[in-house]
Design a protein around this motif. Structure first.
Motif, mmCIF file in Angstrom:
data_model
loop_
_atom_site.group_PDB
_atom_site.id
_atom_site.type_symbol
_atom_site.label_atom_id
_atom_site.label_comp_id
_atom_site.label_asym_id
_atom_site.label_seq_id
_atom_site.Cartn_x
_atom_site.Cartn_y
_atom_site.Cartn_z
ATOM 1 N N VAL A 257 -23.328 -11.268 -1.708
ATOM 2 C CA VAL A 257 -23.019 -12.670 -2.065
ATOM 3 C C VAL A 257 -22.767 -12.605 -3.494
ATOM 4 O O VAL A 257 -21.519 -13.149 -3.925
ATOM 5 C CB VAL A 257 -24.186 -13.793 -1.764
ATOM 6 C CG1 VAL A 257 -23.730 -14.956 -2.802
ATOM 7 C CG2 VAL A 257 -24.362 -13.713 -0.279
ATOM 8 N N VAL A 258 -23.460 -12.066 -4.258
ATOM 9 C CA VAL A 258 -23.098 -11.998 -5.800
ATOM 10 C C VAL A 258 -21.813 -11.101 -6.412
ATOM 11 O O VAL A 258 -21.007 -11.590 -7.029
ATOM 12 C CB VAL A 258 -24.474 -11.442 -6.710
ATOM 13 C CG1 VAL A 258 -23.949 -11.108 -8.173
ATOM 14 C CG2 VAL A 258 -25.621 -12.552 -6.542
ATOM 15 N N ALA B 180 -19.318 -12.231 -9.195
ATOM 16 C CA ALA B 180 -19.211 -11.311 -10.474
ATOM 17 C C ALA B 180 -18.102 -10.437 -10.344
ATOM 18 O O ALA B 180 -17.959 -9.647 -9.522
ATOM 19 C CB ALA B 180 -20.444 -10.556 -10.384
ATOM 20 N N GLN B 181 -17.476 -10.604 -11.379
ATOM 21 C CA GLN B 181 -16.377 -9.833 -11.556
ATOM 22 C C GLN B 181 -16.486 -8.505 -12.641
ATOM 23 O O GLN B 181 -16.823 -8.708 -13.637
ATOM 24 C CB GLN B 181 -15.000 -10.550 -12.179
ATOM 25 C CG GLN B 181 -14.627 -11.630 -11.408
ATOM 26 C CD GLN B 181 -13.236 -12.190 -11.791
ATOM 27 O OE1 GLN B 181 -12.737 -11.842 -12.858
ATOM 28 N NE2 GLN B 181 -12.822 -13.146 -11.019
ATOM 29 N N TRP C 78 -17.511 -1.648 -17.843
ATOM 30 C CA TRP C 78 -18.806 -0.885 -17.771
ATOM 31 C C TRP C 78 -19.991 -1.935 -18.012
ATOM 32 O O TRP C 78 -20.982 -1.846 -17.610
ATOM 33 C CB TRP C 78 -18.749 0.123 -18.355
ATOM 34 C CG TRP C 78 -17.805 1.480 -17.880
ATOM 35 C CD1 TRP C 78 -16.721 1.798 -18.246
ATOM 36 C CD2 TRP C 78 -18.409 2.015 -16.835
ATOM 37 N NE1 TRP C 78 -16.185 2.635 -17.317
ATOM 38 C CE2 TRP C 78 -17.183 3.083 -16.331
ATOM 39 C CE3 TRP C 78 -19.488 2.235 -15.836
ATOM 40 C CZ2 TRP C 78 -17.134 4.069 -15.479
ATOM 41 C CZ3 TRP C 78 -19.360 3.082 -14.972
ATOM 42 C CH2 TRP C 78 -18.375 4.010 -14.898
ATOM 43 N N LEU C 79 -20.002 -2.812 -19.141
ATOM 44 C CA LEU C 79 -20.991 -3.517 -19.494
ATOM 45 C C LEU C 79 -21.484 -4.371 -18.439
ATOM 46 O O LEU C 79 -22.689 -4.692 -18.440
ATOM 47 C CB LEU C 79 -20.437 -4.300 -20.847
ATOM 48 C CG LEU C 79 -21.577 -5.199 -21.455
ATOM 49 C CD1 LEU C 79 -22.710 -4.406 -21.983
ATOM 50 C CD2 LEU C 79 -20.881 -5.904 -22.685
ATOM 51 N N LYS C 80 -20.347 -5.037 -17.868
ATOM 52 C CA LYS C 80 -20.765 -6.017 -16.709
ATOM 53 C C LYS C 80 -21.504 -5.290 -15.656
ATOM 54 O O LYS C 80 -22.357 -5.908 -15.147
ATOM 55 C CB LYS C 80 -19.380 -6.741 -16.408
ATOM 56 C CG LYS C 80 -19.031 -7.910 -17.263
ATOM 57 C CD LYS C 80 -17.768 -8.675 -16.668
ATOM 58 C CE LYS C 80 -17.273 -9.490 -17.937
ATOM 59 N NZ LYS C 80 -16.317 -10.320 -17.246
ATOM 60 N N LEU C 81 -20.967 -4.054 -15.366
ATOM 61 C CA LEU C 81 -21.589 -3.544 -14.287
ATOM 62 C C LEU C 81 -23.034 -2.852 -14.791
ATOM 63 O O LEU C 81 -23.910 -3.196 -13.829
ATOM 64 C CB LEU C 81 -20.775 -2.193 -14.081
ATOM 65 C CG LEU C 81 -21.364 -1.079 -12.908
ATOM 66 C CD1 LEU C 81 -21.296 -1.719 -11.434
ATOM 67 C CD2 LEU C 81 -20.791 0.194 -12.887
#
Length: 79
Positions: A29-30, A34-35, A39-42
């Motif tokens: 679901v997330v 979440a885009q 790399w930081l977001k991952l």
């Protein structure tokens, strides 16, 4: 030494299966919201997933002895 394999499987694997299914569903679901375009977001999303997993596992999966072990390790390392 007598090993009770069915008991071991039940206590280790079947106990954690609902937690894994719920968290996998939550991750699916997330991922739509979440885009993960950096790399930081991952890495931040992976860390968040790990923290949520540890908390849910502590509450839903750990037995009294395991919870006491975690508490003693945290208490020993903090104080």
């Amino acid at each position: 030494m007598q090993l009770d394999i069915p008991r071991f499987f039940k206590e280790c694997h079947l106990k954690i299966l609902p937690v894994l299914v719920i968290l996998a569903g939550l991750a699916f679901v997330v991922k739509d919201y979440a885009q993960l375009n950096s790399w930081l977001k991952l890495v931040l999303n992976a860390l968040l997933y790990c923290v949520v997993f540890v908390i849910v596992a502590y509450v839903a999966v750990f037995n009294k002895e395991e919870k006491q072990l975690v508490k003693s390790i945290i208490k020993h390392n903090i104080f």
